[in-house]
Enzyme design. Structure first.
Site, PDB file in Angstrom:
ATOM      1  N   GLU A 105      39.016  49.961  24.893  1.00 38.33           N
ATOM      2  CA  GLU A 105      38.382  50.349  23.622  1.00 38.33           C
ATOM      3  C   GLU A 105      38.744  49.388  22.508  1.00 38.33           C
ATOM      4  OE1 GLU A 105      38.358  55.197  24.077  1.00 38.33           O
ATOM      5  OE2 GLU A 105      39.482  54.256  22.482  1.00 38.33           O
TER       6      GLU A 105
ATOM      7  N   CYS B  90      40.725  46.681  15.730  1.00 41.40           N
ATOM      8  CA  CYS B  90      41.743  47.492  16.392  1.00 41.40           C
ATOM      9  C   CYS B  90      41.584  47.273  17.890  1.00 41.40           C
ATOM     10  CB  CYS B  90      41.496  48.949  16.001  1.00 41.40           C
ATOM     11  SG  CYS B  90      42.588  50.099  16.811  1.00 41.40           S
TER      12      CYS B  90
ATOM     13  N   CYS C 190      47.800  62.418  21.460  1.00 44.36           N
ATOM     14  CA  CYS C 190      46.969  61.223  21.662  1.00 44.36           C
ATOM     15  C   CYS C 190      46.070  61.393  22.881  1.00 44.36           C
ATOM     16  CB  CYS C 190      47.865  60.003  21.833  1.00 44.36           C
ATOM     17  SG  CYS C 190      46.963  58.504  22.243  1.00 44.36           S
TER      18      CYS C 190
ATOM     19  N   SER D 131      55.072  54.075  14.986  1.00 40.79           N
ATOM     20  CA  SER D 131      54.416  55.387  14.973  1.00 40.79           C
ATOM     21  C   SER D 131      55.516  56.443  15.027  1.00 40.79           C
ATOM     22  CB  SER D 131      53.482  55.517  16.177  1.00 40.79           C
ATOM     23  OG  SER D 131      52.462  54.550  16.082  1.00 40.79           O
ATOM     24  N   LEU D 132      55.905  56.932  13.871  1.00 38.58           N
ATOM     25  CA  LEU D 132      57.079  57.817  13.805  1.00 38.58           C
ATOM     26  C   LEU D 132      56.671  59.272  14.057  1.00 38.58           C
ATOM     27  CD1 LEU D 132      60.073  57.110  13.213  1.00 38.58           C
ATOM     28  CD2 LEU D 132      59.716  58.120  10.957  1.00 38.58           C
ATOM     29  N   HIS D 133      55.824  59.797  13.195  1.00 40.82           N
ATOM     30  CA  HIS D 133      55.215  61.132  13.342  1.00 40.82           C
ATOM     31  C   HIS D 133      56.185  62.313  13.274  1.00 40.82           C
ATOM     32  CE1 HIS D 133      51.845  58.703  14.214  1.00 40.82           C
ATOM     33  NE2 HIS D 133      52.040  58.585  15.505  1.00 40.82           N
TER      34      HIS D 133
ATOM     35  N   GLY E   1      46.952  52.046  24.574  1.00 33.94           N
ATOM     36  CA  GLY E   1      48.109  51.422  25.195  1.00 33.94           C
ATOM     37  C   GLY E   1      49.287  51.193  24.274  1.00 33.94           C
ATOM     38  N   GLU E   2      50.414  50.937  24.889  1.00 30.28           N
ATOM     39  CA  GLU E   2      51.647  50.645  24.162  1.00 30.28           C
ATOM     40  C   GLU E   2      51.941  49.148  24.332  1.00 30.28           C
ATOM     41  OE1 GLU E   2      53.855  51.867  21.963  1.00 30.28           O
ATOM     42  OE2 GLU E   2      54.823  49.926  22.309  1.00 30.28           O
TER      43      GLU E   2
ATOM     44  N   CYS F  61      47.494  54.716  29.006  1.00 34.26           N
ATOM     45  CA  CYS F  61      48.827  54.577  28.420  1.00 34.26           C
ATOM     46  C   CYS F  61      49.767  55.518  29.160  1.00 34.26           C
ATOM     47  CB  CYS F  61      48.798  54.947  26.934  1.00 34.26           C
ATOM     48  SG  CYS F  61      50.364  54.670  26.083  1.00 34.26           S
TER      49      CYS F  61
ATOM     50  N   CYS G 220      52.044  60.881  24.697  1.00 33.86           N
ATOM     51  CA  CYS G 220      52.245  61.580  23.422  1.00 33.86           C
ATOM     52  C   CYS G 220      51.272  62.761  23.361  1.00 33.86           C
ATOM     53  CB  CYS G 220      52.009  60.629  22.249  1.00 33.86           C
ATOM     54  SG  CYS G 220      53.101  59.184  22.296  1.00 33.86           S
TER      55      CYS G 220
ATOM     56  N   ASN H 132      43.342  63.280  14.041  1.00 38.03           N
ATOM     57  CA  ASN H 132      41.951  63.262  14.464  1.00 38.03           C
ATOM     58  C   ASN H 132      41.878  64.151  15.706  1.00 38.03           C
ATOM     59  OD1 ASN H 132      39.331  62.293  14.475  1.00 38.03           O
ATOM     60  ND2 ASN H 132      40.018  60.178  14.175  1.00 38.03           N
TER      61      ASN H 132
ATOM     62  N   SER I  61      51.628  47.706  16.791  1.00 38.16           N
ATOM     63  CA  SER I  61      52.002  49.099  16.542  1.00 38.16           C
ATOM     64  C   SER I  61      52.696  49.656  17.780  1.00 38.16           C
ATOM     65  CB  SER I  61      50.735  49.905  16.234  1.00 38.16           C
ATOM     66  OG  SER I  61      51.059  51.245  15.946  1.00 38.16           O
TER      67      SER I  61
ATOM     68  N   CYS J 198      41.984  56.978  18.900  1.00 38.66           N
ATOM     69  CA  CYS J 198      42.543  56.484  20.150  1.00 38.66           C
ATOM     70  C   CYS J 198      42.087  57.275  21.380  1.00 38.66           C
ATOM     71  CB  CYS J 198      44.043  56.617  19.988  1.00 38.66           C
ATOM     72  SG  CYS J 198      45.006  55.725  21.134  1.00 38.66           S
TER      73      CYS J 198
HETATM   74  N1  SAH Z   1      51.073  52.884  21.369  1.00 33.70           N
HETATM   75  C1  SAH Z   1      51.004  52.325  20.058  1.00 33.70           C
HETATM   76  C2  SAH Z   1      49.606  51.887  19.645  1.00 33.70           C
HETATM   77  C3  SAH Z   1      48.444  52.758  20.020  1.00 33.70           C
HETATM   78  S1  SAH Z   1      48.222  54.294  19.173  1.00 33.70           S
HETATM   79  C4  SAH Z   1      51.560  53.298  19.047  1.00 33.70           C
HETATM   80  O1  SAH Z   1      51.898  54.403  19.422  1.00 33.70           O
HETATM   81  O2  SAH Z   1      51.715  52.928  17.886  1.00 33.70           O
HETATM   82  C5  SAH Z   1      47.764  53.829  17.547  1.00 33.70           C
HETATM   83  C6  SAH Z   1      48.066  54.882  16.498  1.00 33.70           C
HETATM   84  O3  SAH Z   1      47.166  55.991  16.623  1.00 33.70           O
HETATM   85  C7  SAH Z   1      49.472  55.446  16.610  1.00 33.70           C
HETATM   86  O4  SAH Z   1      50.064  55.530  15.334  1.00 33.70           O
HETATM   87  C8  SAH Z   1      49.191  56.817  17.185  1.00 33.70           C
HETATM   88  O5  SAH Z   1      50.251  57.694  16.956  1.00 33.70           O
HETATM   89  C9  SAH Z   1      47.907  57.202  16.508  1.00 33.70           C
HETATM   90  N2  SAH Z   1      47.168  58.309  17.120  1.00 33.70           N
HETATM   91  C10 SAH Z   1      47.052  58.600  18.416  1.00 33.70           C
HETATM   92  N3  SAH Z   1      46.270  59.692  18.596  1.00 33.70           N
HETATM   93  C11 SAH Z   1      45.879  60.086  17.379  1.00 33.70           C
HETATM   94  C12 SAH Z   1      45.046  61.142  16.897  1.00 33.70           C
HETATM   95  N4  SAH Z   1      44.452  61.986  17.750  1.00 33.70           N
HETATM   96  N5  SAH Z   1      44.866  61.252  15.579  1.00 33.70           N
HETATM   97  C13 SAH Z   1      45.445  60.359  14.732  1.00 33.70           C
HETATM   98  N6  SAH Z   1      46.215  59.355  15.118  1.00 33.70           N
HETATM   99  C14 SAH Z   1      46.447  59.202  16.422  1.00 33.70           C
END
Ligand code: SAH
Length: 356
Positions: free
Chosen positions: A92, A105, A119, A220-222, A167-168, A112, A116, A296, A197, A339
């Site tokens: 993608e 992007c 995601c 990506s802390l969250h 992906g990571e 992946c 998470c 999202n 990222s 994503c």
């Molecule tokens: N693996 C890497 C890069 C891919 S994800 C990472 O984790 O940073 C890119 C970003 O999208 C990350 O910050 C991830 O947490 C976020 N993300 C994933 N799913 C999401 C969703 N459903 N809504 C909003 N952000 C999301």
């Protein structure tokens, strides 16, 4: 090992392009390299300074993928592609035009392994690493598409790249590294305009800090404590917050580049004053900027976006704690630009990859 001749042009080392056209003189190979990286075109037939026979011989060997789905949104300012590689892996890529930059992007893996909970890609699991050519070809393809159809009011080339697709990236380090080399040294992009990222692969952060480039790093802390973070991001068990923050500090000190912290707000999960306070402390330690976005929602994940009042209160809390934070509107809702979302739709609704 695949034979070089079976690889597409973008999967060959830019210095080894003679494998594409073994009987051509070096200046022809240089011309091909220019077409691939400096002025990409969708179809080799457009490589106007090459002889017809050579153009023909490149047909079908340019791209490492075909377009499965192409969609546009936001009045044409957001475009999304789901590419498919010959072995079926999906990739993608999302292009977003702004006034002064055109951001792409990109994906670093098909699927992946990080799983998470919020995601969509993580729910599907891991397919395979993308090679450096498949990573860079996403940029070249977007540049070729922009040449055919620019986004009005935005630069006609990709100016910024973020590794925020599938992906990571730091779990695919060798290919990430080679793709960065090609972006910076072959396409001639500014390292500072590229952001990697990561969900927090600590050894990868150290390695990236030790590279000679000033690329940006987003974490990506969250979640701002280990209990909550481990419940959302399984990798946090292996690399808990203290280690992650130390790695972030190492990156900042070594590269001089301020890190950004990504915070996807999830209703009732990480949208409270306690998390805002803890997040502010971490951001302060790292001198980091915080990017807040709203979750999202995707069909495969349980989380929802908070209401506007909750988002506003959270941003006020961050401000009150002196944190440097921006709420970012997400693009492309109507085309599943989050994503992994396009892939879900393609798997459930258009198994043949037809246009939606
Ligand atoms: N693996 C890497 C890069 C891919 S994800 C990472 O984790 O940073 C890119 C970003 O999208 C990350 O910050 C991830 O947490 C976020 N993300 C994933 N799913 C999401 C969703 N459903 N809504 C909003 N952000 C999301």
């Amino acid at each position: 090992m695949q034979d070089d001749l079976a690889l597409s042009a973008y999967q060959l080392d830019p210095e080894g392009l003679d494998a594409l056209a073994p009987n051509e003189p070096p200046y022809r190979i240089d011309q091909i390299r220019e077409w691939l990286y400096a002025h990409p075109v969708l179809d080799p037939a457009q490589m106007t300074n090459l002889p017809g026979e050579l153009r023909k011989s490149l047909a079908g060997r340019l791209w490492p993928f075909v377009v499965g789905i192409e969609q546009t949104a936001d009045a044409g300012r957001t475009r999304k592609w789901l590419f498919r590689s010959p072995n079926g892996a999906s990739i993608e890529t999302v292009l977003m035009g702004y006034r002064k930059r055109t951001t792409l992007c990109i994906s670093s893996q098909a699927g992946c392994a990080m799983a998470c909970t919020f995601c969509a890609t993580g729910q599907f699991g891991f397919e395979r690493h993308l090679d450096a050519g498949e990573i860079v070809a996403q940029i070249a393809y977007a540049n070729a598409a922009l040449r055919e159809q620019p986004i009005a009011g935005s630069p006609g080339r990709v100016t910024n790249v973020v590794f925020m697709g599938m992906g990571e990236p730091l779990a695919n380090y060798a290919n990430l590294r080679e793709s960065l080399h090609r972006m910076i040294d072959v396409i001639d992009m500014a390292a500072r305009s590229i952001t990697v990222s990561t969900v927090g692969v600590v050894p990868g952060i150290h390695k990236l800090a030790d590279e000679p480039w000033q690329v940006g790093l987003a974490i990506s802390l969250h979640a701002a404590d280990d209990e909550l973070r481990t419940s959302l991001i399984p990798l946090n068990k292996r690399y808990p917050l203290d280690d992650l923050v130390d790695a972030g500090l190492y990156f900042f000190r070594k590269t001089g580049r301020r890190i950004s912290i990504e915070w996807t707000m999830m209703d009732g999960v990480n949208d409270n004053p306690d998390q805002a306070a803890k997040l502010s402390r971490i951001a302060h330690r790292l001198s980091a900027h915080i990017n807040v976005i709203a979750m999202n929602p995707t069909p495969l994940t349980p989380h929802q976006r908070p209401d506007r009042m909750t988002i506003r209160d959270f941003m006020d809390d961050l401000d009150h704690h002196g944190a440097n934070a921006t709420f970012r509107e997400t693009r492309g809702h109507e085309i599943d630009a989050a994503c992994g979302q396009l892939r879900i739709r393609s798997a459930t609704e258009t198994p043949n990859g037809a246009q939606l």
